[in-house]
Design a protein around this motif. Structure first.
Motif, PDB file in Angstrom:
ATOM      1  N   PRO A 173      37.799  26.765  57.790  1.00 58.26           N
ATOM      2  CA  PRO A 173      37.063  25.595  57.312  1.00 58.26           C
ATOM      3  C   PRO A 173      35.635  25.606  57.844  1.00 58.26           C
ATOM      4  O   PRO A 173      35.410  25.882  59.032  1.00 58.26           O
ATOM      5  N   GLY A 174      34.692  25.339  56.943  1.00 65.53           N
ATOM      6  CA  GLY A 174      33.293  25.406  57.304  1.00 65.53           C
ATOM      7  C   GLY A 174      32.679  26.775  57.129  1.00 65.53           C
ATOM      8  O   GLY A 174      31.455  26.930  57.268  1.00 65.53           O
ATOM      9  N   GLY A 175      33.497  27.760  56.840  1.00 62.81           N
ATOM     10  CA  GLY A 175      33.021  29.121  56.675  1.00 62.81           C
ATOM     11  C   GLY A 175      32.500  29.408  55.282  1.00 62.81           C
ATOM     12  O   GLY A 175      32.401  28.510  54.435  1.00 62.81           O
ATOM     13  N   SER A 176      32.187  30.676  55.048  1.00 58.82           N
ATOM     14  CA  SER A 176      31.603  31.100  53.778  1.00 58.82           C
ATOM     15  C   SER A 176      32.292  32.353  53.254  1.00 58.82           C
ATOM     16  O   SER A 176      32.804  33.167  54.031  1.00 58.82           O
ATOM     17  N   LEU A 177      32.256  32.475  51.949  1.00 57.66           N
ATOM     18  CA  LEU A 177      32.687  33.693  51.260  1.00 57.66           C
ATOM     19  C   LEU A 177      31.779  33.889  50.052  1.00 57.66           C
ATOM     20  O   LEU A 177      31.219  32.920  49.525  1.00 57.66           O
ATOM     21  N   ARG A 178      31.664  35.136  49.623  1.00 58.14           N
ATOM     22  CA  ARG A 178      30.879  35.440  48.427  1.00 58.14           C
ATOM     23  C   ARG A 178      31.740  36.252  47.474  1.00 58.14           C
ATOM     24  O   ARG A 178      32.232  37.320  47.837  1.00 58.14           O
ATOM     25  N   LEU A 179      31.911  35.725  46.272  1.00 60.77           N
ATOM     26  CA  LEU A 179      32.664  36.424  45.244  1.00 60.77           C
ATOM     27  C   LEU A 179      31.711  37.148  44.311  1.00 60.77           C
ATOM     28  O   LEU A 179      30.607  36.674  44.042  1.00 60.77           O
ATOM     29  N   SER A 180      32.158  38.292  43.825  1.00 61.83           N
ATOM     30  CA  SER A 180      31.392  39.052  42.842  1.00 61.83           C
ATOM     31  C   SER A 180      32.295  39.383  41.664  1.00 61.83           C
ATOM     32  O   SER A 180      33.503  39.562  41.826  1.00 61.83           O
ATOM     33  N   CYS A 181      31.702  39.493  40.489  1.00 59.81           N
ATOM     34  CA  CYS A 181      32.443  39.877  39.292  1.00 59.81           C
ATOM     35  C   CYS A 181      31.534  40.731  38.430  1.00 59.81           C
ATOM     36  O   CYS A 181      30.481  40.261  37.987  1.00 59.81           O
ATOM     37  N   ALA A 182      31.951  41.976  38.209  1.00 56.62           N
ATOM     38  CA  ALA A 182      31.160  42.904  37.415  1.00 56.62           C
ATOM     39  C   ALA A 182      31.853  43.169  36.087  1.00 56.62           C
ATOM     40  O   ALA A 182      33.046  43.498  36.058  1.00 56.62           O
ATOM     41  N   ALA A 183      31.100  43.028  35.019  1.00 54.24           N
ATOM     42  CA  ALA A 183      31.610  43.314  33.687  1.00 54.24           C
ATOM     43  C   ALA A 183      31.186  44.724  33.276  1.00 54.24           C
ATOM     44  O   ALA A 183      30.054  45.130  33.503  1.00 54.24           O
ATOM     45  N   SER A 184      32.126  45.440  32.685  1.00 54.82           N
ATOM     46  CA  SER A 184      31.818  46.803  32.236  1.00 54.82           C
ATOM     47  C   SER A 184      32.560  47.091  30.940  1.00 54.82           C
ATOM     48  O   SER A 184      33.532  46.430  30.606  1.00 54.82           O
ATOM     49  N   GLY A 185      32.077  48.111  30.221  1.00 61.30           N
ATOM     50  CA  GLY A 185      32.716  48.485  28.969  1.00 61.30           C
ATOM     51  C   GLY A 185      31.766  48.345  27.796  1.00 61.30           C
ATOM     52  O   GLY A 185      30.565  48.518  27.927  1.00 61.30           O
ATOM     53  N   GLN A 225      36.517  48.449  25.022  1.00 63.68           N
ATOM     54  CA  GLN A 225      36.995  47.190  25.576  1.00 63.68           C
ATOM     55  C   GLN A 225      36.149  46.820  26.789  1.00 63.68           C
ATOM     56  O   GLN A 225      35.342  47.623  27.255  1.00 63.68           O
ATOM     57  N   VAL A 226      36.322  45.595  27.263  1.00 61.86           N
ATOM     58  CA  VAL A 226      35.548  45.086  28.390  1.00 61.86           C
ATOM     59  C   VAL A 226      36.471  44.748  29.543  1.00 61.86           C
ATOM     60  O   VAL A 226      37.561  44.211  29.339  1.00 61.86           O
ATOM     61  N   GLN A 227      36.030  45.054  30.742  1.00 58.40           N
ATOM     62  CA  GLN A 227      36.780  44.696  31.949  1.00 58.40           C
ATOM     63  C   GLN A 227      35.904  43.871  32.876  1.00 58.40           C
ATOM     64  O   GLN A 227      34.706  44.137  33.000  1.00 58.40           O
ATOM     65  N   LEU A 228      36.524  42.887  33.529  1.00 54.92           N
ATOM     66  CA  LEU A 228      35.871  42.120  34.582  1.00 54.92           C
ATOM     67  C   LEU A 228      36.587  42.441  35.884  1.00 54.92           C
ATOM     68  O   LEU A 228      37.801  42.261  35.989  1.00 54.92           O
ATOM     69  N   VAL A 229      35.844  42.911  36.860  1.00 49.16           N
ATOM     70  CA  VAL A 229      36.430  43.278  38.149  1.00 49.16           C
ATOM     71  C   VAL A 229      35.835  42.379  39.222  1.00 49.16           C
ATOM     72  O   VAL A 229      34.623  42.381  39.455  1.00 49.16           O
ATOM     73  N   GLU A 230      36.714  41.626  39.867  1.00 51.14           N
ATOM     74  CA  GLU A 230      36.307  40.680  40.904  1.00 51.14           C
ATOM     75  C   GLU A 230      36.492  41.272  42.289  1.00 51.14           C
ATOM     76  O   GLU A 230      37.358  42.124  42.498  1.00 51.14           O
ATOM     77  N   SER A 231      35.710  40.789  43.221  1.00 47.09           N
ATOM     78  CA  SER A 231      35.861  41.173  44.616  1.00 47.09           C
ATOM     79  C   SER A 231      35.309  40.063  45.500  1.00 47.09           C
ATOM     80  O   SER A 231      34.587  39.182  45.021  1.00 47.09           O
ATOM     81  N   GLY A 232      35.679  40.110  46.782  1.00 49.03           N
ATOM     82  CA  GLY A 232      35.092  39.190  47.738  1.00 49.03           C
ATOM     83  C   GLY A 232      35.988  38.064  48.208  1.00 49.03           C
ATOM     84  O   GLY A 232      35.600  37.297  49.083  1.00 49.03           O
ATOM     85  N   GLY A 233      37.161  37.936  47.652  1.00 42.12           N
ATOM     86  CA  GLY A 233      38.052  36.883  48.128  1.00 42.12           C
ATOM     87  C   GLY A 233      38.607  37.225  49.496  1.00 42.12           C
ATOM     88  O   GLY A 233      38.356  38.294  50.051  1.00 42.12           O
ATOM     89  N   GLY A 234      39.370  36.296  50.052  1.00 38.40           N
ATOM     90  CA  GLY A 234      39.967  36.536  51.354  1.00 38.40           C
ATOM     91  C   GLY A 234      40.223  35.251  52.096  1.00 38.40           C
ATOM     92  O   GLY A 234      40.327  34.184  51.498  1.00 38.40           O
ATOM     93  N   LEU A 235      40.327  35.381  53.397  1.00 39.54           N
ATOM     94  CA  LEU A 235      40.624  34.247  54.265  1.00 39.54           C
ATOM     95  C   LEU A 235      39.348  33.780  54.966  1.00 39.54           C
ATOM     96  O   LEU A 235      38.594  34.607  55.494  1.00 39.54           O
ATOM     97  N   ALA A 236      39.119  32.488  54.967  1.00 42.69           N
ATOM     98  CA  ALA A 236      37.984  31.906  55.669  1.00 42.69           C
ATOM     99  C   ALA A 236      38.441  30.668  56.429  1.00 42.69           C
ATOM    100  O   ALA A 236      39.409  30.022  56.038  1.00 42.69           O
ATOM    101  N   ALA A 289      33.847  35.392  31.311  1.00 45.61           N
ATOM    102  CA  ALA A 289      32.586  35.786  30.686  1.00 45.61           C
ATOM    103  C   ALA A 289      32.684  35.729  29.175  1.00 45.61           C
ATOM    104  O   ALA A 289      33.707  36.119  28.589  1.00 45.61           O
ATOM    105  N   LEU A 290      31.624  35.226  28.567  1.00 47.87           N
ATOM    106  CA  LEU A 290      31.487  35.209  27.112  1.00 47.87           C
ATOM    107  C   LEU A 290      30.587  36.383  26.759  1.00 47.87           C
ATOM    108  O   LEU A 290      29.386  36.368  27.074  1.00 47.87           O
ATOM    109  N   ILE A 291      31.189  37.402  26.162  1.00 46.99           N
ATOM    110  CA  ILE A 291      30.490  38.673  25.958  1.00 46.99           C
ATOM    111  C   ILE A 291      30.448  39.038  24.488  1.00 46.99           C
ATOM    112  O   ILE A 291      31.467  38.982  23.785  1.00 46.99           O
TER     113      ILE A 291
END
Length: 120
Positions: free
Chosen positions: A14-26, A1-12, A97-99
């Motif tokens: 206004p005018g700030g920045s955030l970076r989200l990541s998503c890694a697919a595995s399996g 099976q395949v898993q998508l694991v996200e990270s990087g969310g949070g509180l910012a 993701a289309l895998i």
């Protein structure tokens, strides 16, 4: 099976920045399109940005020029750099993701979601 694991969310702020990541595995034969959707309370889930395996991208009008999607094909990972955030960007962000799990079988997979809150 395949898993998508996200990270990087949070509180910012206004005018700030955030970076989200998503890694697919399996059981991944190849990864085609990857993208980010978001859903704010009381609203429908909407496409934020999408990137295909060749690097082509498309963005929602509301984020174009502020958000940048990219991917590392070797790591089956997609990123979303979010700059100049506004309170209207507050939502639960989902990786998509289309895998291809075999040469002839393709599925759509979703991550569990990561919360982005923009507030002063």
């Amino acid at each position: 099976q395949v898993q998508l694991v996200e990270s990087g969310g949070g509180l910012a702020q206004p005018g700030g920045s955030l970076r989200l990541s998503c890694a697919a595995s399996g059981s991944i034969f190849s990864t085609n399109a990857m993208g980010w959707y978001r859903q704010a309370p009381g609203k429908q889930r909407e496409l934020v940005a999408r990137i295909i395996s060749g690097g082509g991208t498309n963005y929602a009008d509301s984020v174009r020029g502020r958000f940048t999607i990219s991917r590392d094909n070797a790591k089956n990972t997609v990123y979303l750099q979010m700059n100049n955030l506004t309170p209207e960007d507050t939502a639960l962000y989902y990786c998509n993701a289309l895998i291809r799990t075999t040469p002839t079988t393709t599925y759509v997979f979703w991550g569990q979601g990561t919360q982005v809150t923009v507030s002063s």
